[in-house]
Design a protein around this motif. Structure first.
Motif, PDB file in Angstrom:
ATOM      1  N   UNK A 399      -9.009  23.534   2.945  1.00  0.00           N
ATOM      2  CA  UNK A 399      -9.343  23.887   4.322  1.00  0.00           C
ATOM      3  C   UNK A 399     -10.402  24.983   4.306  1.00  0.00           C
ATOM      4  N   UNK A 400     -11.385  24.854   5.196  1.00  0.00           N
ATOM      5  CA  UNK A 400     -12.448  25.850   5.307  1.00  0.00           C
ATOM      6  C   UNK A 400     -12.584  26.279   6.765  1.00  0.00           C
ATOM      7  N   UNK A 429     -12.759  23.735   9.869  1.00  0.00           N
ATOM      8  CA  UNK A 429     -12.474  24.331  11.168  1.00  0.00           C
ATOM      9  C   UNK A 429     -13.549  25.374  11.497  1.00  0.00           C
ATOM     10  N   UNK A 430     -14.691  24.960  12.070  1.00  0.00           N
ATOM     11  CA  UNK A 430     -15.719  25.944  12.433  1.00  0.00           C
ATOM     12  C   UNK A 430     -15.145  26.960  13.421  1.00  0.00           C
ATOM     13  N   UNK A 441     -19.234  30.291  10.520  1.00  0.00           N
ATOM     14  CA  UNK A 441     -18.816  30.003   9.145  1.00  0.00           C
ATOM     15  C   UNK A 441     -19.411  31.015   8.168  1.00  0.00           C
ATOM     16  N   UNK A 442     -18.653  31.318   7.139  1.00  0.00           N
ATOM     17  CA  UNK A 442     -19.166  32.120   6.046  1.00  0.00           C
ATOM     18  C   UNK A 442     -20.146  31.275   5.232  1.00  0.00           C
ATOM     19  N   UNK A 443     -21.313  31.821   4.955  1.00  0.00           N
ATOM     20  CA  UNK A 443     -22.351  31.068   4.264  1.00  0.00           C
ATOM     21  C   UNK A 443     -21.895  30.621   2.880  1.00  0.00           C
ATOM     22  N   UNK A 448     -20.150  26.199  -0.747  1.00  0.00           N
ATOM     23  CA  UNK A 448     -19.072  25.588  -1.530  1.00  0.00           C
ATOM     24  C   UNK A 448     -18.823  24.149  -1.071  1.00  0.00           C
ATOM     25  N   UNK A 449     -18.772  23.946   0.241  1.00  0.00           N
ATOM     26  CA  UNK A 449     -18.563  22.587   0.759  1.00  0.00           C
ATOM     27  C   UNK A 449     -19.693  21.671   0.312  1.00  0.00           C
TER      28      UNK A 449
END
Length: 518
Positions: A399-400, A429-430, A441-443, A448-449
């Motif tokens: 999960x991000x 999950x933005x 989102x964290x860059x 990573x995605x």
């Protein structure tokens, strides 16, 4: 409340100054101090204000994120809203129109109230347009119960620019026909329960990368392009019948002789295009006059209000200089124009305060939201068969983004999850619906995605604004599925889809540009 006087009756009871006061929609804040509440009460009493628009607080997007005054946060903002509606009505010389931006329900301004899906989500489910009608109807009933007569919605801007910082998810999509259909159903739903509507932001705020709260956007299209595209939903809905049109703070050189003049104060755009070319005879309301796109145009207090009125706005929303504006319009405004605008406002009041308002039984919220989740879920890339084959083997889950509620992954605990590093199911999950700062989102997470998408076998489910995909190499995934919202029913339905219990029925209502993930 007693029955409202008709226009022929009331016009003889009010002075010209009272009628000018009726042209103003003052800003009211639910989280306000007692001192500020009393100040607004005095304004309403002394200047015969015609309407109020409720906002959450003085530190919000509505105040350009620059609120510096004390905020008296309420434990129950819904209860406070209802109290303030009654309190302000009590001091008004004539009944106030109570308005709010409730595009996705009261939740847009009020905590712990029903939140309906964003317009972009409804656009994905436009094939089941009855559901959009039900959303409009439910929002209307929620508004009525809170004392709100006028929902300043829907947004009918065509969101043709993926980088749009202020419209985006608030638009039904980027196709004029889709927007027209969805907006018609939303309006029909609201009208069924007697709530006034307002289409916005004329002549179209979709093709811009500038937020008009902060500066003046430029719409650099030809007149032909504007009539064929941006103005199409406005023309269609005006012909269908709407209560009001809101003017956006937009510079549209193709429609105005003064190329740099905002639509808000442009006679060419408001009277020439909206009134004459499109034939709109209803009420025209300005977007909030405190917004920086126009608030710095005139140094003398009251001049912006006067120019906006002279350009053709009947109602002036969120003026920062109401008293000065009233004086300027009294001194320089044409009496016939004041009477015409007052008449349009009073006709809306007559409609809003009708005693024969219909009572329509709503679809319960807990039934409607799962239906919308089912009809909007969109398989963007890949196939149902690919997902079926993917889940036959072991896979990892990640999960991000915003991870407070991971119902989607939690619902898959019975599936054959292993530690296969080659196959990964990602739930994204933005944190933000707006594009600023990569949708919150964290860059490093985005990088990573992207690494996973380009090196692993990935199935990606997105619970948020689909425009996040412009930052991802989603075309490298085995399958990409859009759920649009992170509501629990949307996550539950997405889990059932992944497990093969349903197929995705929705269709992406916007165009995602080629990924930029360098």
């Amino acid at each position: 409340m007693d029955a409202l006087m008709t226009y022929p009756e009331i016009k003889e009871h009010l002075t010209l100054r009272d009628k000018v006061g009726q042209l103003f929609m003052a800003a009211a804040f639910i989280n306000d101090t007692e001192a500020e509440i009393k100040k607004l009460e005095q304004l309403i009493q002394n200047h015969c204000i015609g309407a109020l628009c409720f906002f959450h607080s003085r530190a919000s997007a509505a105040t350009n994120f620059e609120g510096t005054k004390e905020i008296a946060y309420q434990a129950n903002t819904y209860k406070r809203l209802k109290q303030l509606v009654k309190r302000y009505q009590k001091v008004a010389k004539t009944p106030l129109l109570m308005a709010m931006d409730a595009e996705w329900g009261l939740a847009m301004r009020v905590e712990n109230t029903p939140q309906y899906p964003y317009a972009i989500t409804l656009g994905a489910a436009v094939h089941e347009k009855n559901l959009i009608h039900e959303v409009g109807r439910n929002i209307a009933m929620d508004c009525l119960q809170a004392g709100i007569h006028w929902n300043l919605a829907p947004v009918i801007d065509i969101n043709s620019n993926p980088n749009n910082p202020v419209i985006g998810y608030r638009s039904f999509g980027d196709k004029k026909e889709l927007i027209t259909v969805a907006a018609t159903e939303y309006i029909n739903g609201m009208s069924a329960n007697g709530i006034l509507n307002c289409i916005k932001h004329f002549p179209g705020h979709g093709d811009t990368e500038v937020d008009s709260h902060l500066s003046l956007p430029l719409i650099n299209r030809t007149k032909l392009e504007l009539f064929n595209n941006e103005l199409h939903p406005f023309k269609a809905l005006i012909n269908y019948g709407v209560d009001a049109v809101m003017i956006g703070h937009l510079m549209v050189p193709a429609l105005s002789k003064n190329k740099s003049m905002p639509a808000t104060v442009s006679v060419d755009i408001i009277q020439g295009i909206l009134r004459q070319k499109l034939g709109f005879s209803g009420l025209i309301i300005s977007d909030a006059l405190n917004m920086r796109a126009v608030s710095t145009l005139y140094t003398k207090k009251g001049m912006l209000e006067l120019r906006a009125f002279e350009a053709g706005n009947d109602m002036l929303c969120f003026s920062e200089h109401i008293v000065a504006g009233i004086s300027a319009i009294l001194k320089h405004g044409e009496v016939n124009s004041i009477e015409q605008s007052f008449q349009r406002i009073w006709r809306l009041k007559e409609k809003a305060f009708r005693n024969d308002r219909p009572k329509i039984l709503n679809t319960p919220y807990h039934d409607l939201i799962p239906k919308l989740a089912k009809q909007s879920l969109t398989l963007l890339t890949g196939t149902e068969t690919i997902i079926k084959d993917f889940r036959k083997n072991n896979y990892r889950t990640l999960a991000f983004g915003k991870k407070e509620d991971t119902t989607f992954l939690d619902s898959l605990t019975a599936s054959p999850i292993g530690q296969n590093d080659d196959s990964i199911l990602i739930a994204l999950y933005p944190p933000c619906a707006k594009p600023m700062d990569y949708f919150g989102m964290d860059l490093a997470e985005l990088r990573h995605i992207n690494q996973l998408l380009q090196s692993k076998k990935v199935v990606l489910y997105v619970f948020g604004n689909p425009y996040i995909l412009k930052h991802l190499a989603y075309h490298k995934s085995l399958a990409t599925v859009l759920a649009y919202q992170d509501f629990k029913p949307f996550q539950q339905h997405a889990a059932e889809h992944f497990l093969g219990k349903h197929i995705a029925r929705g269709k992406l209502p916007v165009t995602i540009p080629n990924p930029n993930h360098g």
